[in-house]
Design a protein around this motif. Structure first.
Motif, short mmCIF file in Angstrom:
data_model
loop_
_atom_site.label_atom_id
_atom_site.label_comp_id
_atom_site.label_asym_id
_atom_site.label_seq_id
_atom_site.Cartn_x
_atom_site.Cartn_y
_atom_site.Cartn_z
N ARG A 88 0.83 -1.20 0.00
CA ARG A 88 0.00 0.00 0.00
C ARG A 88 0.87 1.26 0.00
O ARG A 88 1.89 1.32 0.70
N ARG A 89 0.41 2.23 -0.74
CA ARG A 89 1.15 3.49 -0.78
C ARG A 89 1.19 4.15 0.60
O ARG A 89 2.17 4.79 0.98
N GLU A 90 0.09 3.98 1.35
CA GLU A 90 0.04 4.56 2.70
C GLU A 90 1.13 3.98 3.59
O GLU A 90 1.64 4.66 4.49
N PHE A 91 1.49 2.73 3.35
CA PHE A 91 2.54 2.09 4.15
C PHE A 91 3.92 2.53 3.68
O PHE A 91 4.76 2.94 4.48
N THR A 92 4.17 2.46 2.39
CA THR A 92 5.50 2.79 1.88
C THR A 92 5.83 4.27 2.05
O THR A 92 6.99 4.65 2.16
N SER A 93 4.78 5.11 2.10
CA SER A 93 5.03 6.56 2.23
C SER A 93 5.51 6.94 3.63
O SER A 93 5.92 8.08 3.85
N GLN A 94 5.47 6.00 4.56
CA GLN A 94 5.96 6.29 5.90
C GLN A 94 7.48 6.40 5.94
O GLN A 94 8.04 6.89 6.93
N ASN A 95 8.14 5.93 4.88
CA ASN A 95 9.60 6.00 4.78
C ASN A 95 10.28 5.40 6.02
O ASN A 95 11.13 6.03 6.66
N LEU A 96 9.89 4.18 6.34
CA LEU A 96 10.47 3.49 7.49
C LEU A 96 11.94 3.19 7.24
O LEU A 96 12.37 2.99 6.10
N SER A 97 12.69 3.14 8.32
CA SER A 97 14.07 2.68 8.20
C SER A 97 14.05 1.20 7.86
O SER A 97 13.02 0.52 8.01
N LEU A 98 15.18 0.67 7.39
CA LEU A 98 15.24 -0.75 7.05
C LEU A 98 14.92 -1.61 8.26
O LEU A 98 14.21 -2.62 8.15
#
Length: 219
Positions: A88-98
C-alpha cells in the motif's frame, strides 16, 4: 580426516524447535487487519464449506503467497519493485528505516507461521497419530492401548514434534530481526522460513515417510 566443507557444515548453527504458538486458534481478524495495513489481499470466503476452517485456509493461502513473494524479492535485491507493486502506498510513504521495515515484515511472518502451526496441530497431527496407533495394533495383536489421558498427552507431544519437524532446526543465517518479536524468537531465524507451504509439507511428508498428497489434503 574430515574435509574443510564437512567441518564448515558441522559449525552451522542449529536452533531449538519452533516455539511459536500452535494450540489455540489464532485471531484471524487481527492477522487480516495487520496485513491490510501493508498490502491488499483477498479474504473472500468460498460459498460452501465450514466457515471457520475456510477462513483459516484463505488466511493461510493469502499470507503464504505474500510472504513467499516478499522473501523472493528480498533475496533478488528487488524490494523496491515489490514495494511499488505489492504494498500500500500509505505504508511505503511512511519511509520506514530498514530496521523498522524488517520488523513489520517479520511480524507478518510470525502471524503466517502461527496459522500454519495451528493447522498442523489440529488437522495433520491427530490423523497421523491415530494412523500410527492403528498400524501398531494391526502389526501386534498384543499391543497395549493407552488410556484416554495418556493418548491426550501423546497427541500434545506429537503435535509439538510435528510443528518442530515442519520448520526444522537449521538456521537461516539472515533473520529479518535479531532478538525477540514480542515474547518469541523470529520465525525468520529458520532456514526456508518463507518457502511455499506446499513445498514444506512435501518435505515434512518425506521426513515422516508418509504420502505427501495425504499431508497436503489434511492441511
Amino acid at each position: 580426516m574430515s574435509s574443510p566443507l564437512q567441518l564448515r557444515r558441522r559449525r552451522l548453527p542449529h536452533l531449538r524447535y519452533c516455539e511459536l504458538p500452535w494450540k489455540e486458534c489464532p485471531d484471524l481478524g487481527t492477522i487480516e487487519n495487520a496485513f491490510d495495513q501493508v498490502t491488499t489481499l483477498d479474504w473472500t470466503l468460498p460459498e460452501r464449506g465450514n466457515p471457520v476452517w475456510s477462513r483459516l485456509n484463505v488466511c493461510m493461502r493469502q499470507t503464504d503467497e505474500f510472504i513467499n513473494a516478499f522473501e523472493e524479492s528480498r533475496q533478488n535485491n528487488d524490494l523496491e519493485q515489490f514495494q511499488k507493486t505489492r504494498m500500500r502506498r500509505e505504508f511505503t510513504s511512511q519511509n520506514l528505516s530498514l530496521e523498522e521495515f524488517n520488523t513489520v515484515m517479520a511480524t507478518l511472518a510470525q502471524m503466517r507461521a502461527i496459522v500454519i502451526n495451528y493447522l498442523l496441530a489440529r488437522r495433520v497431527s491427530p490423523v497421523l497419530h491415530q494412523e500410527a496407533i492403528d498400524n501398531q495394533i494391526a502389526a501386534s495383536p498384543t499391543y497395549i492401548q493407552f488410556d484416554k489421558g495418556e493418548l491426550a498427552r501423546q497427541r500434545v507431544t506429537r503435535a509439538w514434534t510435528l510443528v518442530g519437524h515442519f520448520w526444522g532446526t537449521a538456521s537461516s543465517g539472515e533473520p529479518l530481526v535479531a532478538g525477540l518479536i514480542g515474547s518469541h524468537s523470529s520465525v525468520t531465524e529458520f532456514a526456508g522460513w518463507a518457502d511455499p507451504v506446499n513445498d514444506k509439507l512435501a518435505a515434512l511428508a518425506k521426513r515422516l515417510r508418509t504420502d505427501a498428497k495425504k499431508v497436503r489434503d489434511l492441511f
